[in-house]
Scaffold this motif. Structure first.
Motif, PDB file in Angstrom:
ATOM      1  N   ASP A 141     -12.391   2.152 -40.241  1.00 18.95           N
ATOM      2  CA  ASP A 141     -13.610   2.204 -39.412  1.00 18.95           C
ATOM      3  C   ASP A 141     -14.681   1.233 -39.922  1.00 18.95           C
ATOM      4  O   ASP A 141     -15.858   1.597 -40.047  1.00 18.95           O
ATOM      5  N   GLY A 142     -14.249   0.045 -40.288  1.00 17.06           N
ATOM      6  CA  GLY A 142     -15.189  -1.007 -40.691  1.00 17.06           C
ATOM      7  C   GLY A 142     -15.722  -0.882 -42.107  1.00 17.06           C
ATOM      8  O   GLY A 142     -16.585  -1.665 -42.515  1.00 17.06           O
ATOM      9  N   LYS A 143     -15.194   0.084 -42.876  1.00 14.38           N
ATOM     10  CA  LYS A 143     -15.674   0.243 -44.271  1.00 14.38           C
ATOM     11  C   LYS A 143     -14.539  -0.112 -45.237  1.00 14.38           C
ATOM     12  O   LYS A 143     -13.367   0.122 -44.936  1.00 14.38           O
ATOM     13  N   LEU A 144     -14.945  -0.667 -46.399  1.00 14.88           N
ATOM     14  CA  LEU A 144     -13.945  -1.102 -47.379  1.00 14.88           C
ATOM     15  C   LEU A 144     -13.784  -0.060 -48.492  1.00 14.88           C
ATOM     16  O   LEU A 144     -14.771   0.418 -49.061  1.00 14.88           O
ATOM     17  N   TYR A 145     -12.525   0.268 -48.821  1.00 14.84           N
ATOM     18  CA  TYR A 145     -12.209   1.225 -49.895  1.00 14.84           C
ATOM     19  C   TYR A 145     -11.214   0.570 -50.859  1.00 14.84           C
ATOM     20  O   TYR A 145     -10.395  -0.258 -50.448  1.00 14.84           O
ATOM     21  N   ARG A 146     -11.296   1.006 -52.133  1.00 12.47           N
ATOM     22  CA  ARG A 146     -10.361   0.480 -53.141  1.00 12.47           C
ATOM     23  C   ARG A 146      -9.961   1.577 -54.109  1.00 12.47           C
ATOM     24  O   ARG A 146     -10.769   2.477 -54.386  1.00 12.47           O
ATOM     25  N   GLU A 147      -8.758   1.482 -54.636  1.00  9.32           N
ATOM     26  CA  GLU A 147      -8.393   2.444 -55.680  1.00  9.32           C
ATOM     27  C   GLU A 147      -9.303   2.209 -56.895  1.00  9.32           C
ATOM     28  O   GLU A 147      -9.803   1.090 -57.105  1.00  9.32           O
ATOM     29  N   GLU A 148      -9.539   3.249 -57.666  1.00 11.94           N
ATOM     30  CA  GLU A 148     -10.475   3.199 -58.795  1.00 11.94           C
ATOM     31  C   GLU A 148     -10.099   2.069 -59.763  1.00 11.94           C
ATOM     32  O   GLU A 148     -10.919   1.237 -60.137  1.00 11.94           O
ATOM     33  N   GLU A 149      -8.826   2.028 -60.124  1.00 15.29           N
ATOM     34  CA  GLU A 149      -8.339   1.090 -61.140  1.00 15.29           C
ATOM     35  C   GLU A 149      -8.262  -0.336 -60.558  1.00 15.29           C
ATOM     36  O   GLU A 149      -7.731  -0.549 -59.474  1.00 15.29           O
ATOM     37  N   LYS A 183      -6.329   7.172 -43.715  1.00 19.01           N
ATOM     38  CA  LYS A 183      -7.300   7.047 -44.801  1.00 19.01           C
ATOM     39  C   LYS A 183      -6.774   7.752 -46.050  1.00 19.01           C
ATOM     40  O   LYS A 183      -6.334   8.896 -45.996  1.00 19.01           O
ATOM     41  N   ASP A 184      -6.827   7.016 -47.177  1.00 17.64           N
ATOM     42  CA  ASP A 184      -6.358   7.555 -48.461  1.00 17.64           C
ATOM     43  C   ASP A 184      -7.589   8.076 -49.212  1.00 17.64           C
ATOM     44  O   ASP A 184      -8.437   7.285 -49.630  1.00 17.64           O
ATOM     45  N   ASN A 185      -7.655   9.386 -49.403  1.00 22.10           N
ATOM     46  CA  ASN A 185      -8.852   9.983 -50.006  1.00 22.10           C
ATOM     47  C   ASN A 185      -8.953   9.727 -51.507  1.00 22.10           C
ATOM     48  O   ASN A 185      -9.962  10.068 -52.130  1.00 22.10           O
ATOM     49  N   ASN A 186      -7.925   9.130 -52.085  1.00 21.22           N
ATOM     50  CA  ASN A 186      -8.009   8.776 -53.520  1.00 21.22           C
ATOM     51  C   ASN A 186      -8.776   7.478 -53.747  1.00 21.22           C
ATOM     52  O   ASN A 186      -9.049   7.112 -54.883  1.00 21.22           O
ATOM     53  N   LEU A 187      -9.052   6.756 -52.668  1.00 27.47           N
ATOM     54  CA  LEU A 187      -9.749   5.475 -52.833  1.00 27.47           C
ATOM     55  C   LEU A 187     -11.256   5.686 -52.828  1.00 27.47           C
ATOM     56  O   LEU A 187     -11.746   6.648 -52.246  1.00 27.47           O
ATOM     57  N   LYS A 188     -11.966   4.755 -53.489  1.00 29.73           N
ATOM     58  CA  LYS A 188     -13.432   4.891 -53.493  1.00 29.73           C
ATOM     59  C   LYS A 188     -14.051   3.899 -52.499  1.00 29.73           C
ATOM     60  O   LYS A 188     -13.499   2.804 -52.265  1.00 29.73           O
ATOM     61  N   LEU A 189     -15.186   4.306 -51.965  1.00 27.06           N
ATOM     62  CA  LEU A 189     -15.877   3.451 -51.000  1.00 27.06           C
ATOM     63  C   LEU A 189     -16.502   2.269 -51.743  1.00 27.06           C
ATOM     64  O   LEU A 189     -17.207   2.444 -52.732  1.00 27.06           O
ATOM     65  N   ILE A 190     -16.220   1.065 -51.295  1.00 20.94           N
ATOM     66  CA  ILE A 190     -16.866  -0.114 -51.891  1.00 20.94           C
ATOM     67  C   ILE A 190     -18.141  -0.422 -51.115  1.00 20.94           C
ATOM     68  O   ILE A 190     -19.199  -0.618 -51.680  1.00 20.94           O
TER      69      ILE A 190
END
Ligand code: UDP
Length: 388
Positions: free
Chosen positions: A95-103, A380-387
């Motif tokens: 939905d137009g937002k960027l997410y990344r795994e913590e590591e 959507k992967d809930n383990n990822l953090k919002l950048i």
């Protein structure tokens, strides 16, 4: 008999009674002439065949996207993605937002990439990416690796990896003492190096070949050794990098001080070499309006295929001997207008087709085409953090 490659007459090398010397010199001159003609022919052919690209919408680079995605034209399945994901950092755009795994192996590199992903995320369909921030690509078909859509900044044709514009266009480039937080900010370097090129116009430049860098590949040795033998023709020296332990790592000489890109503009001939993969220096060298000698054609970044040998730069084999390199430098010393023309064309190409806008444009086109190939629903992967 070692004969100079300049167009000297026999009497400079042989005394009157040295018949064999004359013969040898004449043979050498003939060979050199033939070789010179061949180089001129190669340049003419390359220039005649060259079709410049339009200055719009990263048009120069977009054919590479299709080439890189060709192995995946049957679709990017969840299984293929999971295979890639094991080799890289997972990102999602939802939905137009960027997410990344913590590591992230290299946080500054991730930040450099994220600068561009955040800029384009709003207009992207939902997608997920396996993004490799290591120096080297991952999926080598020649070594029997299976195919997987890993995004990497550099590769050779042997790899399935899909090239993306390196983090170092913004930040996270290698840190050297001159650029302690990474070479970074291509948009700023475009201005500062091209300003230096104005100061060091072609007539003011020294007719010398120049290279400064560490020994990330021994392909650089021939030029460094030539520089030690002929310091008036070449100034090529090894600097320290983080792996430096002793003078052995700088080919048995003390490390040289580092030289900023702007100061490279003092010299007419600038050398580029691969390092572990492609070296970030290539694009900067063109901004000096000096003639770029590019050694080897295997290691690529996304914009390399748009640059054409003999049109924008001088190609050299990684196996070229010191004598081969010397011959080529001397050829361009003797054909100064030709050297200047190629240098200008190289500058103009990078200036027109490698702007920060082109980098964003490439990312946008790449991800849109990538998303079209995905065969599964991206959840959507809930383990990822919002950048952002
Ligand atoms: N660099 C530089 N000045 C120097 C040495 C290196 O600007 O005196 C830059 C170089 O252009 C490259 C980066 O620092 O972009 C790392 O260079 P190095 O030769 O250590 O490794 P490479 O990445 O070329 O393998």
């Amino acid at each position: 008999v070692i004969v100079s490659v300049t167009s000297s007459t026999n009497n400079e090398f042989c005394s009157k009674d040295e018949k064999s010397c004359f013969e040898e010199h004449n043979k050498y001159s003939r060979e050199l002439n033939d070789w010179s003609l061949k180089i001129k022919e190669q340049i003419n052919t390359a220039i005649n065949e060259y079709v410049p690209c339009k200055v719009e919408n990263c048009s120069c680079h977009k054919s590479l996207i299709d080439e890189d995605l060709a192995p995946f034209k049957g679709g990017i399945t969840k299984e293929l993605f999971d295979r890639a994901r094991a080799k890289a950092t997972k990102y999602q755009i939802i939905d137009g937002k960027l997410y990344r795994e913590e590591e992230c192996h290299f946080p500054a590199r991730c930040a450099g990439v994220e600068h561009y992903l955040v800029a384009i995320a709003a207009k992207m369909p939902n997608l997920e990416l396996a993004l490799n921030t290591r120096d080297w690509p991952q999926m080598n078909r020649a070594w029997g690796h299976p195919k997987a859509p890993v995004l990497s900044f550099s590769k050779t044709k042997d790899y399935y990896d899909i090239m993306y514009p390196a983090w170092s266009f913004w930040e996270g480039g290698p840190a050297i003492s001159l650029y302690p937080t990474g070479i970074g900010r291509w948009d700023k370097h475009r201005i500062s190096i091209s300003k230096s090129a104005e100061k060091w116009s072609w007539e003011k430049k020294e007719s010398k070949a120049f290279f400064r860098g560490s020994r990330t590949s021994d392909e650089r040795d021939a030029l460094v050794l030539l520089s030690r033998a002929e310091p008036d023709l070449v100034d090529a020296q090894y600097t320290k990098n983080q792996a430096w332990k002793s003078d052995m790592d700088t080919l048995y000489a003390p490390p040289a001080s580092e030289v900023p890109f702007e100061e490279h503009c003092k010299y007419k001939y600038l050398f580029n070499y691969r390092g572990v993969a492609a070296s970030f220096r290539f694009k900067h060298l063109f901004l000096c309006k000096s003639l770029v000698f590019h050694v080897g054609d295997q290691w690529l970044e996304f914009f390399y295929p748009s640059l054409k040998p003999w049109v924008h730069y001088i190609p050299i084999s990684p196996r070229a001997s010191q004598e081969d390199i010397k011959k080529l430098i001397n050829f361009f010393k003797e054909h100064d207008d030709l050297a200047n023309e190629i240098a200008h064309r190289g500058f103009q190409h990078i200036w027109d087709h490698l702007t920060d806008k082109d980098v964003k444009c490439y990312w946008r086109k790449l991800l849109k085409k990538y998303a079209k190939l995905v065969t599964y629903d991206v959840v959507k992967d809930n383990n990822l953090k919002l950048i952002y």
